[in-house]
Scaffold this motif. Structure first.
Motif, PDB file in Angstrom:
ATOM      1  N   VAL A 158      13.211 -12.742 -10.165  1.00 45.10           N
ATOM      2  CA  VAL A 158      13.635 -11.703  -9.224  1.00 45.10           C
ATOM      3  C   VAL A 158      12.408 -11.233  -8.452  1.00 45.10           C
ATOM      4  CG1 VAL A 158      14.649  -9.410  -8.986  1.00 45.10           C
ATOM      5  CG2 VAL A 158      15.488 -10.974 -10.762  1.00 45.10           C
ATOM      6  N   ARG A 159      12.556 -11.075  -7.117  1.00 43.45           N
ATOM      7  CA  ARG A 159      11.438 -10.627  -6.283  1.00 43.45           C
ATOM      8  C   ARG A 159      11.797  -9.309  -5.615  1.00 43.45           C
ATOM      9  NH1 ARG A 159       9.810 -13.938  -0.952  1.00 43.45           N
ATOM     10  NH2 ARG A 159      11.582 -12.765  -0.147  1.00 43.45           N
ATOM     11  N   ARG A 160      10.868  -8.364  -5.666  1.00 41.26           N
ATOM     12  CA  ARG A 160      11.045  -7.081  -4.973  1.00 41.26           C
ATOM     13  C   ARG A 160       9.820  -6.801  -4.116  1.00 41.26           C
ATOM     14  NH1 ARG A 160      13.187  -2.957  -9.717  1.00 41.26           N
ATOM     15  NH2 ARG A 160      12.728  -4.580 -11.259  1.00 41.26           N
ATOM     16  N   GLU A 161      10.055  -6.319  -2.905  1.00 35.46           N
ATOM     17  CA  GLU A 161       8.943  -5.943  -2.042  1.00 35.46           C
ATOM     18  C   GLU A 161       8.342  -4.643  -2.564  1.00 35.46           C
ATOM     19  OE1 GLU A 161       8.026  -6.003   2.766  1.00 35.46           O
ATOM     20  OE2 GLU A 161      10.069  -6.154   1.998  1.00 35.46           O
ATOM     21  N   LEU A 162       7.020  -4.641  -2.693  1.00 35.39           N
ATOM     22  CA  LEU A 162       6.348  -3.541  -3.376  1.00 35.39           C
ATOM     23  C   LEU A 162       5.616  -2.596  -2.428  1.00 35.39           C
ATOM     24  CD1 LEU A 162       5.553  -2.387  -6.183  1.00 35.39           C
ATOM     25  CD2 LEU A 162       3.555  -3.904  -6.100  1.00 35.39           C
ATOM     26  N   SER A 247       3.223  -8.128   3.244  1.00 35.56           N
ATOM     27  CA  SER A 247       3.944  -7.487   2.151  1.00 35.56           C
ATOM     28  C   SER A 247       3.387  -7.958   0.809  1.00 35.56           C
ATOM     29  CB  SER A 247       5.438  -7.815   2.227  1.00 35.56           C
ATOM     30  OG  SER A 247       6.024  -7.218   3.364  1.00 35.56           O
ATOM     31  N   LEU A 248       3.416  -7.062  -0.147  1.00 39.78           N
ATOM     32  CA  LEU A 248       3.052  -7.370  -1.527  1.00 39.78           C
ATOM     33  C   LEU A 248       4.327  -7.349  -2.365  1.00 39.78           C
ATOM     34  CD1 LEU A 248      -0.044  -4.973  -1.755  1.00 39.78           C
ATOM     35  CD2 LEU A 248      -0.016  -7.401  -1.098  1.00 39.78           C
ATOM     36  N   TYR A 249       4.373  -8.183  -3.400  1.00 37.61           N
ATOM     37  CA  TYR A 249       5.631  -8.377  -4.114  1.00 37.61           C
ATOM     38  C   TYR A 249       5.483  -8.198  -5.623  1.00 37.61           C
ATOM     39  CZ  TYR A 249       7.094 -10.399   0.309  1.00 37.61           C
ATOM     40  OH  TYR A 249       7.383 -10.590   1.638  1.00 37.61           O
ATOM     41  N   LYS A 269       5.056   0.751  -9.198  1.00 37.19           N
ATOM     42  CA  LYS A 269       5.465   1.339  -7.919  1.00 37.19           C
ATOM     43  C   LYS A 269       4.771   2.675  -7.694  1.00 37.19           C
ATOM     44  CE  LYS A 269       8.237   1.291  -4.279  1.00 37.19           C
ATOM     45  NZ  LYS A 269       8.164   0.239  -3.239  1.00 37.19           N
ATOM     46  N   GLN A 270       4.676   3.475  -8.731  1.00 41.92           N
ATOM     47  CA  GLN A 270       3.999   4.770  -8.633  1.00 41.92           C
ATOM     48  C   GLN A 270       2.550   4.601  -8.187  1.00 41.92           C
ATOM     49  OE1 GLN A 270       4.155   7.026 -12.314  1.00 41.92           O
ATOM     50  NE2 GLN A 270       2.342   8.224 -11.762  1.00 41.92           N
ATOM     51  N   ILE A 271       1.863   3.644  -8.772  1.00 43.60           N
ATOM     52  CA  ILE A 271       0.456   3.412  -8.428  1.00 43.60           C
ATOM     53  C   ILE A 271       0.331   2.802  -7.030  1.00 43.60           C
ATOM     54  CG2 ILE A 271      -1.572   2.052  -9.030  1.00 43.60           C
ATOM     55  CD1 ILE A 271      -0.590   2.357 -11.994  1.00 43.60           C
ATOM     56  N   ALA A 272       1.200   1.859  -6.715  1.00 45.62           N
ATOM     57  CA  ALA A 272       1.139   1.203  -5.394  1.00 45.62           C
ATOM     58  C   ALA A 272       1.296   2.216  -4.270  1.00 45.62           C
ATOM     59  CB  ALA A 272       2.199   0.114  -5.294  1.00 45.62           C
TER      60      ALA A 272
END
Length: 279
Positions: A158-162, A247-249, A269-272
């Motif tokens: 599974v890939r999510r854009e970060l 984009s980072l993933y 996600k919080q850190i990104a």
């Protein structure tokens, strides 16, 4: 892992019985006996012995080496799985970071998660984006953070854009360009830059380490394209056009425990969001 195979790997990589003995904390005769026993068991010669203790692997030795490396990796994975069987409190997460994200996100993530989840253990791999994806595909990693948009097998990964990451130009115009290896997240953008800005390098140096590239830039060797997020404050750089925002993933294998997955994703996600602009 089998002592004979581990000894064989050490001899193969060092091309020396004496070096292998030192690395394994055994005597050189012990190394010789293990290799002889392995050759006897397989019925083939694994090394050609020459004068002055020079050794060369045979074709059979080359085949065995590549298979032995796979067996060692499988054995280590198996040890990890067995170690956590029946222990509902402890968990192991195998996580991969591409090189930029290993600098920007990994240290903060590991510090945060150790505070929040002291019963978790972590196996961390740093590699280029394509390698990280391949390791998740093969269930060698559970999670990966990468810098490259790649097709994933939706049945496996599974890939999510970060986040969004701005690339910049740094270094002295010496005619030499420091470039990343094929498979890295930034390789595509360097080629795009050459075409879009009509740059024809006089020389290129290909490296697979961002920290080494930064050292060479600092010493005046040449130029490169790199993530703005890894630069120290007030480091000189040249802005690039909007094509150079990537984009980072966040990737995860579908085999991963959902509760653990969401904990990891939430922390990442919080850190990104504190490092990169919102998408």
């Amino acid at each position: 892992m089998n002592d004979y195979l581990e000894t064989f790997i050490r001899v193969y990589e060092s091309r020396s019985f004496s070096i292998a003995a030192k690395e394994l904390f055994v005597t050189q005769p012990t190394v010789s006996v293990r290799i002889e026993q392995l050759e006897k068991q397989l019925g083939v010669q694994l090394f050609t012995r020459k004068y002055r203790q020079e050794i060369t692997p045979t074709e059979a030795g080359k085949i065995l080496y590549h298979q032995a490396i796979k067996m060692r990796e499988l054995w280590r994975d198996t040890e990890d799985e067995i170690r956590y069987v029946g222990d509902t409190e402890r968990h192991l997460v195998r996580m991969g970071f591409s090189q930029t994200l290993a600098v920007t996100i990994a240290p903060r993530f590991l510090k945060l998660t150790q505070q929040k989840n002291p019963n978790y253990d972590w196996n961390i791999t740093v590699d280029n984006s394509e390698s990280i994806l391949g390791l998740i595909d093969n269930k060698r990693l559970d999670v990966g953070l990468i810098e490259k948009s790649m097709l994933t097998d939706t049945d496996l990964v599974v890939r999510r854009e970060l986040a969004a990451d701005q690339l910049v130009r740094i270094g002295e115009p010496t005619g030499t360009w420091l470039i990343r290896e094929p498979g890295s997240g930034i390789e595509h953008y360097i080629e795009l830059f050459f075409n879009e800005y009509d740059v024809k390098p006089e020389h290129t140096i290909m490296l697979n380490r961002n920290d080494l590239i930064m050292e060479l830039v600092a010493s005046g060797v040449g130029e490169t394209i790199i993530s703005k997020s890894v630069l120290p404050p007030d480091y000189p750089y040249t802005e690039l056009n909007p094509h150079f925002k990537r984009s980072l993933y966040f990737l995860n294998g579908k085999h991963m425990n959902k509760e653990i997955l969401e904990m990891v994703y939430g922390s990442v996600k919080q850190i990104a969001q504190t490092i990169y602009p919102m998408i």
